[in-house]
Design a protein around this motif. Structure first.
Motif, mmCIF file in Angstrom:
data_model
loop_
_atom_site.group_PDB
_atom_site.id
_atom_site.type_symbol
_atom_site.label_atom_id
_atom_site.label_comp_id
_atom_site.label_asym_id
_atom_site.label_seq_id
_atom_site.Cartn_x
_atom_site.Cartn_y
_atom_site.Cartn_z
ATOM 1 N N ALA A 78 20.932 12.607 -13.866
ATOM 2 C CA ALA A 78 22.092 13.439 -14.213
ATOM 3 C C ALA A 78 23.368 12.595 -14.241
ATOM 4 C CB ALA A 78 22.237 14.593 -13.231
ATOM 5 N N ASP A 79 23.518 11.690 -13.279
ATOM 6 C CA ASP A 79 24.690 10.811 -13.248
ATOM 7 C C ASP A 79 24.661 9.855 -14.441
ATOM 8 O OD1 ASP A 79 27.073 9.724 -12.079
ATOM 9 O OD2 ASP A 79 25.858 8.002 -11.442
ATOM 10 N N TYR A 80 23.491 9.365 -14.762
ATOM 11 C CA TYR A 80 23.299 8.481 -15.921
ATOM 12 C C TYR A 80 23.766 9.196 -17.191
ATOM 13 C CZ TYR A 80 20.566 5.124 -18.809
ATOM 14 O OH TYR A 80 20.145 4.171 -19.700
ATOM 15 N N CYS A 81 23.347 10.451 -17.366
ATOM 16 C CA CYS A 81 23.746 11.244 -18.540
ATOM 17 C C CYS A 81 25.252 11.474 -18.557
ATOM 18 C CB CYS A 81 23.002 12.573 -18.575
ATOM 19 S SG CYS A 81 21.275 12.414 -19.043
ATOM 20 N N GLN A 100 27.532 9.515 -17.372
ATOM 21 C CA GLN A 100 28.178 8.271 -17.768
ATOM 22 C C GLN A 100 28.052 8.039 -19.274
ATOM 23 O OE1 GLN A 100 27.652 4.790 -15.347
ATOM 24 N NE2 GLN A 100 27.185 6.041 -13.549
ATOM 25 N N VAL A 101 26.904 8.396 -19.841
ATOM 26 C CA VAL A 101 26.724 8.273 -21.292
ATOM 27 C C VAL A 101 27.651 9.262 -22.002
ATOM 28 C CG1 VAL A 101 25.096 8.534 -23.209
ATOM 29 C CG2 VAL A 101 24.356 7.404 -21.104
ATOM 30 N N GLU A 102 27.756 10.497 -21.488
ATOM 31 C CA GLU A 102 28.675 11.481 -22.071
ATOM 32 C C GLU A 102 30.112 10.978 -22.033
ATOM 33 O OE1 GLU A 102 26.577 15.790 -21.120
ATOM 34 O OE2 GLU A 102 27.983 14.954 -19.673
ATOM 35 N N ALA A 103 30.528 10.398 -20.912
ATOM 36 C CA ALA A 103 31.893 9.889 -20.781
ATOM 37 C C ALA A 103 32.147 8.769 -21.788
ATOM 38 C CB ALA A 103 32.134 9.388 -19.356
ATOM 39 N N TYR A 104 31.169 7.908 -21.978
ATOM 40 C CA TYR A 104 31.326 6.821 -22.945
ATOM 41 C C TYR A 104 31.419 7.370 -24.366
ATOM 42 C CZ TYR A 104 30.852 2.248 -25.077
ATOM 43 O OH TYR A 104 31.094 1.099 -25.799
ATOM 44 N N LEU A 105 30.555 8.333 -24.682
ATOM 45 C CA LEU A 105 30.599 8.964 -26.001
ATOM 46 C C LEU A 105 31.951 9.638 -26.234
ATOM 47 C CD1 LEU A 105 27.045 10.541 -26.154
ATOM 48 C CD2 LEU A 105 27.948 8.820 -27.721
ATOM 49 N N CYS A 106 32.493 10.275 -25.217
ATOM 50 C CA CYS A 106 33.787 10.942 -25.321
ATOM 51 C C CYS A 106 34.888 9.928 -25.632
ATOM 52 C CB CYS A 106 34.082 11.680 -24.023
ATOM 53 S SG CYS A 106 35.600 12.630 -24.051
ATOM 54 N N ARG A 107 34.863 8.792 -24.957
ATOM 55 C CA ARG A 107 35.869 7.755 -25.218
ATOM 56 C C ARG A 107 35.744 7.221 -26.641
ATOM 57 N NH1 ARG A 107 34.424 6.284 -19.935
ATOM 58 N NH2 ARG A 107 33.069 4.621 -20.686
ATOM 59 N N LEU A 165 34.687 15.941 -26.670
ATOM 60 C CA LEU A 165 33.566 16.020 -25.751
ATOM 61 C C LEU A 165 32.236 16.115 -26.494
ATOM 62 C CD1 LEU A 165 32.615 16.285 -22.814
ATOM 63 C CD2 LEU A 165 32.895 18.747 -23.057
ATOM 64 N N ILE A 166 31.284 15.337 -26.042
ATOM 65 C CA ILE A 166 29.908 15.412 -26.539
ATOM 66 C C ILE A 166 29.035 15.660 -25.323
ATOM 67 C CG2 ILE A 166 27.997 14.176 -27.594
ATOM 68 C CD1 ILE A 166 30.012 12.581 -29.205
ATOM 69 N N ARG A 167 28.323 16.774 -25.305
ATOM 70 C CA ARG A 167 27.457 17.120 -24.180
ATOM 71 C C ARG A 167 26.030 16.693 -24.482
ATOM 72 N NH1 ARG A 167 29.990 17.837 -19.759
ATOM 73 N NH2 ARG A 167 28.402 19.184 -18.944
ATOM 74 N N ILE A 168 25.360 16.200 -23.458
ATOM 75 C CA ILE A 168 23.953 15.831 -23.577
ATOM 76 C C ILE A 168 23.158 16.946 -22.910
ATOM 77 C CG2 ILE A 168 22.206 14.150 -22.922
ATOM 78 C CD1 ILE A 168 24.402 12.027 -23.007
ATOM 79 N N VAL A 169 22.454 17.739 -23.734
ATOM 80 C CA VAL A 169 21.696 18.888 -23.237
ATOM 81 C C VAL A 169 20.351 18.956 -23.940
ATOM 82 C CG1 VAL A 169 23.752 20.245 -22.650
ATOM 83 C CG2 VAL A 169 22.763 20.440 -24.917
ATOM 84 N N GLY A 199 15.106 10.141 -19.429
ATOM 85 C CA GLY A 199 13.931 9.274 -19.486
ATOM 86 C C GLY A 199 14.327 7.803 -19.501
ATOM 87 N N TRP A 200 15.413 7.494 -20.196
ATOM 88 C CA TRP A 200 15.918 6.111 -20.193
ATOM 89 C C TRP A 200 16.304 5.711 -18.783
ATOM 90 C CZ3 TRP A 200 19.911 6.921 -24.683
ATOM 91 C CH2 TRP A 200 19.222 7.084 -25.893
ATOM 92 N N ALA A 201 16.940 6.638 -18.050
ATOM 93 C CA ALA A 201 17.355 6.357 -16.673
ATOM 94 C C ALA A 201 16.125 6.078 -15.807
ATOM 95 C CB ALA A 201 18.152 7.521 -16.107
ATOM 96 N N GLU A 202 15.097 6.898 -15.964
ATOM 97 C CA GLU A 202 13.874 6.729 -15.172
ATOM 98 C C GLU A 202 13.147 5.434 -15.524
ATOM 99 O OE1 GLU A 202 11.873 10.368 -16.029
ATOM 100 O OE2 GLU A 202 13.213 11.546 -14.737
ATOM 101 N N GLN A 203 13.267 5.000 -16.778
ATOM 102 C CA GLN A 203 12.625 3.753 -17.206
ATOM 103 C C GLN A 203 13.453 2.527 -16.819
ATOM 104 O OE1 GLN A 203 12.090 4.140 -21.432
ATOM 105 N NE2 GLN A 203 10.684 5.874 -21.220
ATOM 106 N N GLY A 204 14.662 2.759 -16.365
ATOM 107 C CA GLY A 204 15.512 1.654 -15.936
ATOM 108 C C GLY A 204 16.277 0.970 -17.059
ATOM 109 N N VAL A 205 16.504 1.676 -18.166
ATOM 110 C CA VAL A 205 17.281 1.112 -19.275
ATOM 111 C C VAL A 205 18.735 0.981 -18.807
ATOM 112 C CG1 VAL A 205 18.093 1.461 -21.640
ATOM 113 C CG2 VAL A 205 15.766 2.131 -21.010
ATOM 114 N N PRO A 206 19.292 -0.227 -18.825
ATOM 115 C CA PRO A 206 20.671 -0.404 -18.367
ATOM 116 C C PRO A 206 21.663 0.347 -19.253
ATOM 117 C CG PRO A 206 19.571 -2.533 -18.643
ATOM 118 C CD PRO A 206 18.672 -1.487 -19.218
ATOM 119 N N LEU A 207 22.718 0.845 -18.632
ATOM 120 C CA LEU A 207 23.747 1.551 -19.389
ATOM 121 C C LEU A 207 24.374 0.649 -20.447
ATOM 122 C CD1 LEU A 207 25.483 3.620 -16.591
ATOM 123 C CD2 LEU A 207 24.323 4.526 -18.600
#
Length: 65
Positions: A4-7, A9-16, A22-26, A35-43
């Motif tokens: 959830a925190d990973y998402c 951070q991605v939302e905040a980056y997309l917003c910038r 605002l772009i929501r990830i839902v 899934g990217w977070a669980e796989q360990g894909v770096p931000l």
């Protein structure tokens, strides 16, 4: 990292990148990004992909409606 925190951070980056709009990830997108977070894909890798997408978008000279 918590998916959830990973998402968030991605939302905040997309917003910038999206001029403050605002772009929501839902839904299915949330599942994919968490899934990217669980796989360990770096931000940083995700941010590079976002940058590439915006670069292609603006290269086409299209604007939002």
């Amino acid at each position: 990292m918590d998916p959830a925190d990973y998402c968030r951070q991605v939302e905040a980056y997309l917003c910038r990148k999206n001029d403050g709009h605002l772009i929501r990830i839902v839904g299915l997108t949330f599942e994919r990004v968490s899934g990217w977070a669980e796989q360990g894909v770096p931000l940083s890798v995700v941010f590079q992909g976002v940058d590439r997408g915006f670069k292609r978008y603006y290269a086409k000279k299209q604007r939002r409606r």
